[in-house]
Design a protein around this motif. Structure first.
Motif, short mmCIF file in Angstrom:
data_model
loop_
_atom_site.label_atom_id
_atom_site.label_comp_id
_atom_site.label_asym_id
_atom_site.label_seq_id
_atom_site.Cartn_x
_atom_site.Cartn_y
_atom_site.Cartn_z
N UNK A 350 0.80 -1.23 0.00
CA UNK A 350 0.00 0.00 0.00
C UNK A 350 0.84 1.28 0.00
N UNK A 351 2.09 1.17 0.39
CA UNK A 351 2.98 2.32 0.50
C UNK A 351 2.46 3.39 1.44
N UNK A 352 1.79 2.96 2.48
CA UNK A 352 1.42 3.92 3.52
C UNK A 352 1.55 3.24 4.86
N UNK A 353 1.93 4.05 5.86
CA UNK A 353 2.04 3.52 7.21
C UNK A 353 1.04 4.19 8.13
N UNK A 362 -8.65 -7.41 7.78
CA UNK A 362 -8.90 -8.82 8.13
C UNK A 362 -9.75 -9.50 7.07
N UNK A 363 -10.59 -8.74 6.42
CA UNK A 363 -11.44 -9.34 5.39
C UNK A 363 -10.64 -9.61 4.12
N UNK A 364 -9.70 -8.71 3.84
CA UNK A 364 -8.94 -8.83 2.59
C UNK A 364 -7.78 -9.78 2.72
N UNK A 431 -15.27 -1.65 8.47
CA UNK A 431 -15.49 -1.80 7.03
C UNK A 431 -14.20 -1.61 6.25
N UNK A 432 -14.12 -2.22 5.09
CA UNK A 432 -12.91 -2.13 4.27
C UNK A 432 -12.74 -0.70 3.78
N UNK A 438 -7.92 -2.99 -4.03
CA UNK A 438 -7.18 -3.18 -5.27
C UNK A 438 -5.70 -3.43 -4.99
N UNK A 439 -5.24 -2.91 -3.85
CA UNK A 439 -3.79 -2.95 -3.61
C UNK A 439 -3.33 -4.19 -2.88
#
Lengths: 490, 624
Positions: A350-353, A362-364, A431-432, A438-439
């Motif tokens: 994701x390139x984010x912290x 958890x869903x993904x 929720x997602x 996509x990432x």
């Protein structure tokens, strides 16, 4: 054999340099397998180690630069466990870097091996000057690892790391030279220094303070901790893992091997202050972790809290506290190392912290989330996993030494649960978050393969700790000077 | 013996690893089966446990003088508990195969449920307080996982987190209590702790300190004042979870712990008094909240807090066997209440608000009748299980001289009968207040759900006859079975004529409670609104649960979080890190300043040399 364990990383570092630049894509996997081989060698060393045997084993003592500056190495249970941890974490760090290090692979592998050699050197040295040499050597590769392969603020962080550490270690160097002179100017051998007995005051006091400052910065003990969040956060994943997993332990190790045995009276004089700083660190680190917005920074501050706990165990000066302290060093290396690996895994996608960029992971990524949860509970000291054993022993040891301090330190278990569970809830539950789907994708085989060994150890060390606790003994050099007190000592 | 633990654990492990690949059919067969096997094993040991068997598995921690074995302790107390845990757990597992059938995380659910059962057995079978702590934290973990089972829902994941952290606060007390035990007894073994306490090796003040510290842990796990706040929120979990963990088993762990250490607590008079007062007050307090709640599960949650309050109260006044007696009967009727509520929610398509229900007895007779039996049991209507156990607690408190506490307990009994029949009347009687869509779907639950209801109803009805009131029979099978584990035997003398009167009084109050509920919710259903409008302040206070959540948030949570934030922004960054960066900058500045001296101009150097010489000469001439 110990010579090879120490020397092999340096050899590998040179070996890496002769690999032609054309095949640079395979450099990191190759390094991973090389260091895996090194880990197996270390395992053999561990198997050959005799628990009932001599104080130091696999000793090599050769005259080197001049009389008194010997190449003198050896291991006891404590240093052997730390070497095992080091050798265990390096291959994992390499395999974790396969995708994330995409520039100057050769340099990266070179510095990593140099770092490994330096760290092991610190843990095996029995000559004070040799120790100092390795202590300083490993600064250079770490400087480059953060400074070249780190993220946005890497230059600031690497400078801060090196300068801060340097201030401490320069004072230590002066103290070493002074000590050398005070003992007659003939030897830098630890055994010689110990044999002469502790220095008289005030020299002992000042030299202790110089040593202690170097170690406290490294640990880090509150309020010397501010280099750590910057360095951890900016370092690449492998750097953070090694930094948290191994480098911090060098500070505690310094107290065990040098700080306490060489300056017993001064140590006792300042012990209470150190205890107070450590317990502040436990609570303060946890509070700072709680409100971080950057996942990596959160884990970094949690290290401050954990390292405070480890210092407390040592400062309790009893067998339970001591064993707990060393045990917790291993635990912290595994759990915090694993947390950095896991943060690295999702960062690669994701390139984010920023915590606020996540939600519903958890869903993904169900497997990733399950692993994260397990490691989280290991870090939070859930019984049945490794962290509990260490924390329990430390807190019990501390309780024997000082009940009030133990109560304060034990509030760390509440704060620890709070910052970890809150982090988990925000990143994994709910929720997602938009754009995340996509990432991200779940763990791949490579990632599973390097995480699984950690999981096995986390459970093993929680269910059957005796494998490791029986290795840990209070060194004679500490036992000699200090009354090991404690409520249940017979 | 160890197999009783292995099957649930193994099943859980397999479900975690291979759950994805298993069909629902296989999962709904193996998961309950593993618990059934444990149940059969515990039946087998039940008859042999009276002497107490210790089964050492291995040495867990051996450091210094700290030696902790993983060892199972099978004695009357633990075997009763194991039987209840495995039995109820099995029934709820079967029920859940029906209840959770449509859930896409079916195998994950059973993995957690099996794991929970494993840890609950560890807790109950532990022979030392440290091993109990393993189970104690383990069930807390599973509770966390199962409350937040539907983790995509913010409220569910929040409730799970809250439960874990609030419990951790209690665990802090528990842990310090363990340290004090290790410090004074030099062992964590239950038998040795109790023996040391009874023989006076633990000073009374220390014993009370230990008792209170351990009880802090119990207020977390068993949801007592002041740490009960997580349990109502825990209702976010699937209903079988509420039945198993948050009604029948885990939340009673605190009661079990006190009874397990009854030797210690009977010496620790002050701690016991605290336990009794907190228990009975919690019982009353939670019952008052239960009266006003409209969510069917929230009523049951506060009811659980209240009923555990009774058990804690019993343990505090030294009526240990009565505490466990009520624990067991409560496990039956409260699990039944929750499962019945689950059956209702299932039929209502997820609706939990009782104001949208009504007259459901027409649509789901099995659920209704079994629920009614549970309601009669919890109300203390003579003949049903709760009647015997609750009356034993109340009689014990009366005869041991705790008259004020007894009167609170009796008053609570009235409230209990009222709120549970309010629930029954709102749900199963009166007008059908649901919309047409829901009404259309109303149905009785499948067999996998109703059969467990029937079995539990059977026990909720007859479970009390193992211990009859003293005025009927001085001989109690129950007390005799538990006799061996009680260290300081109670010397209470029950005066039969008074006990009979007490029983008549509490029975009358139970009937009165039912009657009031009937009058308000069946006869004159408009009356409750009129009443609540007449006393809006009290009604709002109760409806909002005395605003305790808000107060905690305001007094503890927010100051801590904002305090941390403040320290970070105003201390860590500017002061500590500022000093570090500041000293760096100062060095840089000084360096730049000094570099000014090095101009490279010969002229400047000559000037400074001359100036130096002049200074030196002056100083020398002045004779310094």
């Amino acid at each position: 054999m110990l010579f090879y364990v120490l020397g092999l990383p340096f050899l590998f570092a040179l070996l890496i340099l002769i690999i032609p630049n054309k095949s640079k894509r395979i450099i990191i996997p190759i390094s991973g397998f090389l260091s895996l081989g090194h880990f197996i060698l270390t395992l053999i060393l561990y198997l050959k180690y005799d628990i009932t045997g001599a104080n130091f084993q696999f000793v090599i003592n050769k005259s080197w630069i001049s009389p008194g500056i010997n190449f003198h190495i050896g291991v006891d249970g404590v240093s052997l466990l730390l070497i095992l941890l080091t050798a265990f974490l390096f291959p994992i760090s390499f395999f974790a870097s396969v995708k994330s290090i995409t520039k100057r692979e050769k340099g990266f592998a070179f510095f990593m091996f140099l770092l490994e050699g330096g760290v092991i050197g610190v843990f095996v040295s029995l000559n004070v000057l040799l120790f100092y040499l390795f202590w300083e050597i490993m600064l250079i590769p770490m400087y480059f690892i953060i400074g070249v392969w780190g993220s946005k603020n890497r230059i600031y962080a690497s400078f801060k790391f090196v300068l801060y550490t340097m201030v401490g270690s320069l004072l230590m160097l002066i103290a070493i030279i002074f000590y050398f002179k005070a003992t007659g100017g003939t030897s830098f051998e630890l055994t010689d220094w110990l044999a002469k007995g502790p220095l008289s005051n005030p020299a002992q006091k000042w030299l202790f303070l110089a040593f202690a400052l170097a170690f406290m910065i490294k640990v880090p003990v509150f309020p010397f901790h501010t280099w750590l969040p910057d360095a951890h956060t900016e370092a690449p994943t492998a750097g953070s893992v090694i930094l948290a997993g191994v480098l911090l332990k060098m500070g505690v190790y310094g107290f065990i091997r040098f700080g306490i045995p060489l300056f017993p009276d001064a140590f006792m004089k300042y012990r209470e202050s150190l205890i107070i700083l450590s317990v502040i660190g436990v609570i303060y680190g946890g509070m700072m972790a709680l409100i971080q917005k950057d996942i990596k920074r959160l884990v970094a501050y949690s290290s401050v809290s954990h390292m405070g706990m480890i210092m407390l165990g040592l400062l309790a000066l009893n067998i339970e506290g001591f064993k707990g302290s060393v045990y917790q060093m291993l635990n912290h290396g595994l759990s915090t190392g694993a947390l950095f690996l896991l943060v690295g895994i999702i960062y690669e996608r994701t390139h984010t912290r920023q915590i606020s960029d996540y939600g519903g992971v958890a869903k993904l990524m169900p497997v990733y989330s399950a692993v994260f949860m397990l490691i989280m509970f290991s870090s939070a000291g859930l019984p049945g996993l490794n962290g509990f054993i260490g924390e329990f022993l430390i807190l019990w040891g501390t309780f024997e030494a000082n009940k009030l301090i133990a109560v304060f330190a034990a509030t760390g278990i509440i704060i620890g649960a709070a910052y970890l569970l809150w982090l988990y809830r925000r990143v994994f539950n709910g929720p997602v978050k938009e754009g995340l789907k996509e990432k991200v994708f779940d763990l791949n085989i490579r990632e599973i393969l390097y995480i699984v060994p950690i999981i096995i150890l986390v459970i093993w060390m929680g269910v059957y700790p005796s494998t490791f606790t029986k290795m840990i003994k209070i060194p004679h050099s500490i036992q000699k000077h200090l009354i090991i007190k404690g409520g249940v000592e017979k | 013996m160890i197999w009783v633990l292995i099957f649930p654990l193994l099943s859980s492990f397999l479900l975690v690893v291979f759950g994805k690949y298993l069909s629902k059919k296989i999962v709904s067969f193996t998961a309950p089966l593993s618990i059934l096997i444990s149940f059969i094993i515990s039946l087998f040991y039940f008859s042999r446990a009276s002497e107490g068997i210790i089964y050492k598995i291995y040495n867990w921690i051996s450091v210094g003088n700290l030696k902790i074995d993983i060892a199972l302790k099978w004695d009357p107390l633990s075997s009763v508990m194991v039987l209840m845990v495995t039995g109820v757990s099995f029934l709820i597992h079967v029920y859940a195969t029906g209840y959770m059938h449509e859930d896409k995380s079916f195998s994950r659910f059973f993995a957690y449920m099996n794991l929970f059962t494993f840890f609950m057995l560890v807790l109950v079978l532990s022979s030392s307080i440290i091993m109990m702590f393993v189970g104690w934290e383990g069930v807390g973990l599973c509770s966390y996982l199962l409350i937040g089972f539907w983790f995509e829902k913010e409220s569910a994941s929040k409730a799970g987190m809250k439960a874990f952290i609030v419990n951790r606060i209690g665990d802090l007390g528990f842990l310090i209590g363990i340290f004090w035990i290790l410090y004074t007894v030099k062992s964590a073994d239950f038998d040795l702790i109790n023996a040391a306490a009874v023989s006076g090796k633990i000073p009374v003040a220390i014993a009370s300190l230990i008792g209170i510290l351990l009880f802090i842990g119990a207020t977390g796990k068993s949801a007592q004042i002041p740490l009960y706040v997580w349990l109502p929120d825990a209702m976010e979990g699937p209903t079988p979870v509420s039945a198993l963990i948050h009604a029948a088993t885990m939340v009673t762990a605190g009661v079990y712990m006190i009874v397990r250490l009854n030797g210690l607590f009977s010496v620790a008079h002050f701690a016991s008094t605290v336990v009794a007062v907190v228990g009975v007050f919690t019982a009353f307090y939670a019952a008052t909240i239960a009266i006003t709640q409209n969510d069917i599960k929230k009523v049951l949650a506060y009811s659980t807090i209240s009923q555990i309050g009774y058990m804690i109260f019993a343990a505090g006044i030294g009526a240990y066997s009565a505490a466990i007696f009520h624990l067991i009967t409560h496990a039956f009727f409260k699990a039944l209440l929750f499962l019945g509520a689950g059956s209702v929610i299932h039929a209502m398509g997820g609706i939990q608000d009782m104001r949208k229900m009504g007259n459901l007895r027409k649509y789901m007779p099995v659920t209704f009748y079994t629920f009614l039996i549970a309601g009669l049991a919890i109300s203390g209507i003579p003949g049903f299980a709760g009647f015997f156990s609750k009356d034993e607690i109340l009689a014990s408190s009366y005869f041991s001289g705790h008259k004020i506490l007894w009167s609170i307990g009796v008053l609570t009994a009235l409230l209990t009968a009222f709120y549970i029949f309010r629930l029954i009347f709102m749900t199963f009687y009166g007008k059908e207040r649901m919309d047409e869509e829901t009404k259309h779907h109303l149905h009785e639950s499948p067999k996998s759900m109703t059969i467990p209801l029937i079995i539990l109803a059977f026990f909720a009805a007859i479970g009390g006859y193992v211990s009859l009131p003293k005025f009927i029979s001085e001989h109690s099978i129950w007390e005799e079975y538990l006799h061996k584990i009680i260290y300081v035997k109670s010397e209470l003398h029950f005066i039969h004529s008074i006990e009979l009167n007490l029983t008549l009084l509490s029975s009358a109050l139970a009937f009165l409670g039912v009657l009031i509920a009937w009058y308000l919710y069946v006869k004159k259903p408009n009356l409750p609104i009129i009443i609540s409008n007449k006393i809006p302040f009290i009604y709002k206070l109760l409806l909002n649960k005395y605003y305790v959540d808000e107060i905690y948030e305001f007094v503890f949570v927010n100051p801590f979080v904002f305090g941390s934030e403040g320290i970070y922004e105003w201390f860590d960054k500017p002061v500590i890190d500022g000093t570090v960066n500041g000293s760096g900058k100062t060095t840089l500045f000084l360096g730049k300043l000094l570099s000014k001296l090095q101009t490279g101009q010969i002229r400047d150097y000559i000037y400074s040399i001359l100036f130096g010489v002049a200074l030196l000469l002056t100083l020398l001439l002045m004779g310094v």
